[in-house]
Design a protein around this motif. Structure first.
Motif, short mmCIF file in Angstrom:
data_model
loop_
_atom_site.label_atom_id
_atom_site.label_comp_id
_atom_site.label_asym_id
_atom_site.label_seq_id
_atom_site.Cartn_x
_atom_site.Cartn_y
_atom_site.Cartn_z
N LEU A 93 5.02 -7.60 6.85
CA LEU A 93 3.77 -7.80 7.56
C LEU A 93 3.68 -6.91 8.80
CD1 LEU A 93 3.43 -11.66 7.21
CD2 LEU A 93 2.10 -9.89 6.02
N MET A 94 4.80 -6.79 9.53
CA MET A 94 4.82 -5.90 10.70
C MET A 94 4.60 -4.45 10.27
SD MET A 94 7.97 -7.62 12.85
CE MET A 94 8.30 -6.15 13.77
N CYS A 95 5.23 -4.06 9.18
CA CYS A 95 5.10 -2.70 8.67
C CYS A 95 3.66 -2.39 8.29
CB CYS A 95 6.03 -2.52 7.48
SG CYS A 95 6.00 -0.88 6.75
N GLU A 96 3.03 -3.31 7.58
CA GLU A 96 1.64 -3.11 7.17
C GLU A 96 0.73 -2.98 8.40
OE1 GLU A 96 -1.93 -5.36 4.71
OE2 GLU A 96 0.11 -6.15 4.59
N LYS A 97 0.95 -3.83 9.39
CA LYS A 97 0.13 -3.79 10.61
C LYS A 97 0.29 -2.45 11.33
CE LYS A 97 -0.93 -6.26 14.81
NZ LYS A 97 -0.65 -7.36 15.69
N ILE A 98 1.53 -1.99 11.46
CA ILE A 98 1.79 -0.72 12.14
C ILE A 98 1.17 0.43 11.36
CG2 ILE A 98 3.63 0.93 12.67
CD1 ILE A 98 5.37 -1.46 13.50
N MET A 99 1.32 0.43 10.05
CA MET A 99 0.83 1.55 9.24
C MET A 99 -0.69 1.63 9.22
SD MET A 99 3.48 1.55 6.10
CE MET A 99 3.67 3.29 5.74
N LYS A 100 -1.36 0.49 9.21
CA LYS A 100 -2.82 0.51 9.16
C LYS A 100 -3.44 0.76 10.53
CE LYS A 100 -3.39 -1.97 4.92
NZ LYS A 100 -4.07 -2.97 4.18
N ALA A 101 -2.69 0.47 11.60
CA ALA A 101 -3.24 0.64 12.95
C ALA A 101 -3.18 2.08 13.45
CB ALA A 101 -2.49 -0.27 13.92
N PRO B 37 -3.32 6.36 13.08
CA PRO B 37 -4.08 7.35 12.29
C PRO B 37 -3.21 8.36 11.54
CG PRO B 37 -4.03 8.00 14.60
CD PRO B 37 -3.32 6.66 14.51
N TYR B 38 -1.90 8.28 11.67
CA TYR B 38 -1.02 9.26 11.02
C TYR B 38 -1.06 9.10 9.51
CZ TYR B 38 1.13 9.91 15.61
OH TYR B 38 1.37 10.17 16.93
N PRO B 39 -0.82 10.19 8.77
CA PRO B 39 -0.68 10.07 7.32
C PRO B 39 0.61 9.30 6.97
CG PRO B 39 -0.40 12.36 8.02
CD PRO B 39 -0.75 11.58 9.23
N PHE B 40 0.66 8.82 5.75
CA PHE B 40 1.77 7.96 5.34
C PHE B 40 3.12 8.63 5.51
CE2 PHE B 40 4.73 6.98 1.88
CZ PHE B 40 5.14 5.73 2.33
N TYR B 41 3.26 9.88 5.09
CA TYR B 41 4.56 10.53 5.12
C TYR B 41 5.08 10.67 6.55
CZ TYR B 41 1.04 14.25 5.19
OH TYR B 41 -0.07 15.00 5.44
N THR B 42 4.20 10.82 7.53
CA THR B 42 4.62 10.88 8.93
C THR B 42 5.08 9.50 9.39
OG1 THR B 42 3.06 12.67 9.36
CG2 THR B 42 3.86 11.45 11.28
N GLN B 43 4.34 8.46 9.02
CA GLN B 43 4.74 7.10 9.39
C GLN B 43 6.03 6.70 8.69
OE1 GLN B 43 1.10 5.05 8.33
NE2 GLN B 43 0.54 4.88 10.49
N LYS B 44 6.25 7.19 7.51
CA LYS B 44 7.48 6.88 6.79
C LYS B 44 8.69 7.43 7.54
CE LYS B 44 9.86 5.51 3.16
NZ LYS B 44 10.25 4.12 3.10
N VAL C 13 1.72 2.03 -1.19
CA VAL C 13 0.86 0.94 -1.66
C VAL C 13 0.55 -0.01 -0.50
CG1 VAL C 13 0.78 -1.10 -3.15
CG2 VAL C 13 1.56 1.07 -4.06
N SER C 14 1.54 -0.29 0.35
CA SER C 14 1.31 -1.17 1.50
C SER C 14 0.31 -0.57 2.47
CB SER C 14 2.63 -1.45 2.24
OG SER C 14 3.49 -2.21 1.45
N LYS C 15 0.39 0.74 2.69
CA LYS C 15 -0.55 1.39 3.62
C LYS C 15 -1.96 1.42 3.04
CE LYS C 15 -1.54 5.52 6.28
NZ LYS C 15 -1.84 4.92 7.56
N ARG C 16 -2.07 1.79 1.77
CA ARG C 16 -3.41 1.93 1.17
C ARG C 16 -4.03 0.58 0.82
NH1 ARG C 16 -4.67 7.54 -0.16
NH2 ARG C 16 -3.15 8.55 1.18
N LEU C 17 -3.22 -0.36 0.37
CA LEU C 17 -3.75 -1.65 -0.07
C LEU C 17 -3.21 -2.76 0.83
CD1 LEU C 17 -3.35 -0.97 -3.88
CD2 LEU C 17 -5.43 -0.80 -2.53
#
Length: 199
Positions: A60-68, A70-77, A145-149
């Motif tokens: 849940l923390m990961c999803e919140k951070i990723m959606k909040a 503006p970075y692309p997924f690979y940068t957040q990863k 999937v967590s970031k997009r959905l």
């Protein structure tokens, strides 16, 4: 090993897709430090045997951070994996120091195929590398999937993959007899996840 494998992949993707600015964004320590609690949830859960609770909190923390952000997924990863690398490295020494088993401390001699060896990658084989590759791919796909959905959709997908493995892999490919208890449990788990997604 998983974080150490994912970081160069993410930096290379950031560089290839976003140029020098992308690589610099992937290496921002300030953003990586904000992801440290997520990695700590996963590492502590594995060590303290509270996997379900810490995994849910971490997801849940990961999803919140990723959606909040503006970075692309690979940068957040990359940011998440820096936290994972830091906590995994710390746990290597903490668990090894606290445990009385020589298998838990990489610096202690232990029997590997009848030979006493010490080291971080002692006992690794092709199967270990294949498992690491599968884990890295699952981690990247699950994070995307967590970031997009959402993490719920990711959980449903993982649950369905277990059903496919059991029903197709064991029953069809291996020709095993249907076990009503295992089959019913698999269906109950899948339906429980489906009910959770609708709630």
């Amino acid at each position: 090993a998983m974080s150490a494998s994912s970081i160069p992949i993410g930096i290379a993707m950031s560089m290839a897709l976003d140029g020098r600015e992308g690589a610099c964004a992937a290496l921002l320590w300030r953003d990586a430090l904000t992801c440290l609690p997520v990695a700590a949830c996963f590492s502590l859960g594995q060590t303290l045997q509270i996997k379900v609770v810490s995994s849910c909190i971490g997801s849940l923390m990961c999803e919140k951070i990723m959606k909040a952000r503006p970075y692309p997924f690979y940068t957040q990863k990359v940011h998440l994996e820096f936290g994972g690398l830091a906590t995994a490295t710390a746990m290597l020494f903490i668990v090894g120091s606290l445990s009385s088993r020589p298998e838990d401390a990489f610096w202690k001699q232990r029997s590997v195929d009848g030979v006493m060896k010490a080291g971080l990658f002692v006992g690794w084989s092709f199967k270990t590398a294949a498992a690491l590759t599968a884990a890295v791919l699952q981690s990247w796909l699950g994070g995307l999937v967590s970031k997009r959905l959402s993490t719920v959709v990711r959980s449903v997908a993982q649950c369905l993959s277990l059903l496919i493995i059991y029903f197709f892999g064991d029953l069809v490919l291996r020709g095993m007899a249907f076990d009503w208890i295992v089959g019913a449990a698999a269906v109950v788990v899948a339906l429980s996840v489906q009910v959770f997604t609708l709630a």
